[in-house]
Motif scaffolding. Structure first.
Motif, short mmCIF file in Angstrom:
data_model
loop_
_atom_site.label_atom_id
_atom_site.label_comp_id
_atom_site.label_asym_id
_atom_site.label_seq_id
_atom_site.Cartn_x
_atom_site.Cartn_y
_atom_site.Cartn_z
N LEU A 554 0.83 -1.20 0.00
CA LEU A 554 0.00 0.00 0.00
C LEU A 554 0.87 1.26 0.00
CD1 LEU A 554 -3.14 0.28 0.12
CD2 LEU A 554 -2.84 0.89 2.54
N PRO A 559 -0.83 -2.74 -6.16
CA PRO A 559 -2.10 -3.40 -5.85
C PRO A 559 -1.90 -4.77 -5.20
CG PRO A 559 -1.65 -3.47 -8.21
CD PRO A 559 -0.62 -2.58 -7.61
N PHE A 572 -8.83 -1.70 1.58
CA PHE A 572 -9.34 -1.34 0.26
C PHE A 572 -10.85 -1.12 0.21
CE2 PHE A 572 -5.41 -3.70 -0.51
CZ PHE A 572 -4.75 -2.84 -1.36
N ALA A 608 -4.94 1.24 -5.80
CA ALA A 608 -4.06 1.18 -4.63
C ALA A 608 -3.66 2.57 -4.15
CB ALA A 608 -2.82 0.35 -4.96
#
Length: 634
Positions: A554, A559, A572, A608
């Protein structure tokens, strides 16, 4: 040879006979003349032409009232921030310090090699031929916390190949700082003279910076020692800010008695009695003012100094963003230090005990935050006894896959019933539910996993990976445990192997069909790069409360694909196309994973990046709520 990214501040006070030699030595050591600023606080306007005559062509001078060493350094650093360009390192020298050949280049190399080092100094030598050590950096005495030089007045050693060493503080005669350090953490000008650099370096260390001495670099200096007035005055200010209550009360009287006794023995009269008394009186007032400004802080105790170094650093940044002073006390685990486990446990208990003893002596005691419970649930009792019940203990895995000390039902049942136990912290709702099942409801708080803000350089990395001839890299990182879904990994490689490169890097992994497996320990410095040059990180776990790899991804805006029923939902959001829900092992499950990976390859960076910013803001906010200052103790 000129060091192009180095500027210098020279503090000058009525030492016209040494200033010219100091400036010439700095230039010979690599400082460009137009990068030198002399801050003259001599307060002798009639002698300014003499100062100007000593200045090399292109060098700069500013004149100021004498507010002390710290004020001169702060003003010089601010001047360079405004007027000099393209520099990264700032040299601070007094008017009679002379670095030897290669000294400045060695100091610069120390800062360049370790971005966590804020300031570095050389070994200081003194005497007519520089054969006597003045300081190899500083330490503090065990009981009274008095500053002492390493190697003071010992013979100068021969050439050394030793790497730079951590020290508690450095003498201010010659120092090299990383740019921005003095802007963010200016020197306390209350001291006026002596000990301000000692105070400054403790402040830097409390904010997570390193202070180092380079044993290969040497510089000459002359000092007459600390005047008696500033000795009894400044030690009181220092311990009001950094010492225990006992040290604040006892150190100045001890220095007073010792100095008077030494005078009586050597000179048969107390010549320093008057300035010592004046320093005691002045210091008492200034120490009270320093205590009034003191903030409650947090001591982060990390017994896994290798594995949780990144975690501690990110946590310290969250606390700093909340305006809470925080310092890290770390202890390397046996796998890093090579130490026997029993010795590590003893050092761990000793560390908790010393921090607990220290906090009890403070007028505003810091709170202890334990990043990893070495003894499982028994740590709640240990921390309560040694550090008090206002501490926190973080539980990363309430139900560890591998049975460990203090993780059984007996320990959790007893500690769950203990009154006044320290607060417990977890990083996911799943972990919180597991703690509640074990009887921990009171004092349980869910806070986001500490995370650094994601790098702005990630779009460049993505462009490199998606260039001609590059196939996307789908990676699994981290140590193998029995909850890894190997059947899923085989199915994904069979489904997508013609389009992507599949790699597993981590200790203990077996061979997995369709994946290139590199079964080894990944050092901390390599892990970030492995994350950064991955296209997608896959978390193939059947069960987990949190994932440090997902957090690292992150931070890099890489991702992550994993199950929605895990803590990835917190990172997420439950509706993220990067997350998979369904029955493990079914054909539809493999389809869902494949679609999530394909989405991650095409659009995952954007997803992301958005998640990283939102999660970091949430973490800043919730940690600030947790550690908000309590009412000051009366």
């Amino acid at each position: 040879m000129i060091i192009p990214d180095l500027v210098a501040v020279v503090v000058h006070h009525r030492s016209y006979g040494t200033l010219g030699a100091t400036l010439n030595t700095l230039i010979a050591g690599g400082v460009a003349p137009d990068r030198i600023l002399v801050v003259d606080n001599s307060e002798e306007p009639l002698r300014r032409t003499e100062v100007e005559s000593l200045m090399p062509a292109g060098a700069h001078t500013i004149y100021s009232a004498n507010a002390g060493y710290g004020a001169a350094v702060n003003r010089g650093a601010a001047w360079h921030e405004k007027n000099s360009h393209g520099w990264r390192y700032l040299l601070v020298a007094t008017h009679e310090s002379r670095p030897e050949a290669d000294c400045l280049a060695l100091l610069r190399a120390t800062l360049a090699e370790d971005p966590e080092t804020a300031v570095v100094g050389p070994i200081l030598v003194t005497g007519d031929e520089g054969k006597t050590i003045w300081s190899e950096g500083g330490r503090f005495t065990r009981v009274l916390g008095l500053p002492r030089h390493h190697g003071h007045l010992t013979p100068r050693p021969g050439p050394s190949a030793a790497p730079p060493q951590l020290v508690s503080w450095l003498d201010g005669a010659l120092l090299m700082f990383r740019r921005g350090v003095l802007t963010q953490h200016p020197i306390d000008e209350t001291y006026f003279l002596y000990m301000e650099e000692t105070d400054h370096h403790q402040t830097l260390r409390h904010h997570g910076w390193k202070v180092k001495v380079n044993a290969q670099a040497f510089a000459w200096q002359h000092s007459n020692g600390i005047p008696p007035f500033y000795m009894t005055r400044n030690i009181q200010i220092f311990h009001a800010k950094h010492g225990s209550r006992f040290q604040a009360q006892a150190s100045a009287p001890y220095l007073f008695v010792r100095s008077v006794a030494r005078d009586l023995i050597k000179q048969h009269r107390a010549t320093t009695l008057r300035p010592l008394l004046a320093g005691l009186r002045s210091g008492r007032t200034l120490a009270a003012a320093a205590r009034a400004k003191e903030q409650e802080g947090v001591v982060i105790v990390n017994p896994l100094g290798g594995a949780l170094a990144h975690y501690s650093h990110a946590l310290q940044q969250h606390l700093g963003a909340a305006g809470i002073p925080a310092c890290v006390r770390a202890l390397d685990e046996p796998s890093v230090s090579g130490q026997h486990r029993l010795m590590w446990l003893l050092e761990y208990v000793k560390l908790l005990g010393s921090e607990g003893w220290y906090r009890r002596g403070r007028s505003v005691p810091p709170r202890i935050l334990l990043t990893w419970p070495v003894l499982g649930f028994w740590d709640l009792f240990l921390v309560k006894v040694l550090c008090g019940n206002s501490s926190w203990v973080v539980y990363h895995d309430p139900n560890p896959l591998v049975r460990s000390v203090g993780s059984g039902r007996a320990a959790s049942a007893l500690m769950g019933r203990m009154k006044g136990r320290p607060a417990t912290l977890v990083h996911s709702q799943a972990a919180a539910e597991a703690m509640r099942v074990r009887g921990f409801t009171k004092g349980l708080t869910v806070v986001p996993h500490p995370v650094l803000p994601h790098s702005s350089e990630r779009p460049l990395v993505e462009a490199v990976h998606r260039g001609p001839g590059r196939r996307p890299r789908v990676r699994v990182l981290g140590q193998y445990k029995r909850d890894r879904d190997l059947d899923l990994l085989v199915a994904l490689a069979s489904r997508l192997g013609s389009s992507y490169d599949f790699e597993i890097i981590g200790r203990g992994w077996p061979q997995v069909e369709g994946w290139r497996v590199d079964s080894r320990f990944v050092p901390e410095e390599e892990l970030d790069q492995l994350v950064a040059d991955s296209t997608v990180i896959v978390i193939p776990y059947k069960r987990f409360f949190q994932s440090g790899i997902a957090i690292r991804a992150l931070e890099q805006a890489v991702p992550v694909v994993g199950r929605s029923e895990t803590s990835l939902r917190d990172l997420f959001g439950p509706e993220s196309p990067l997350l998979v829900s369904g029955n493990s092992g079914s054909a539809s499950d493999v389809d869902a994973w494949s679609k999530a990976i394909e989405f991650a390859v095409e659009h995952g960076r954007t997803e992301a990046s958005k998640a990283a910013g939102a999660f970091h803001r949430q973490a800043d906010h919730e940690w600030a709520l947790l550690v908000r200052p309590r009412q000051r103790l009366s």
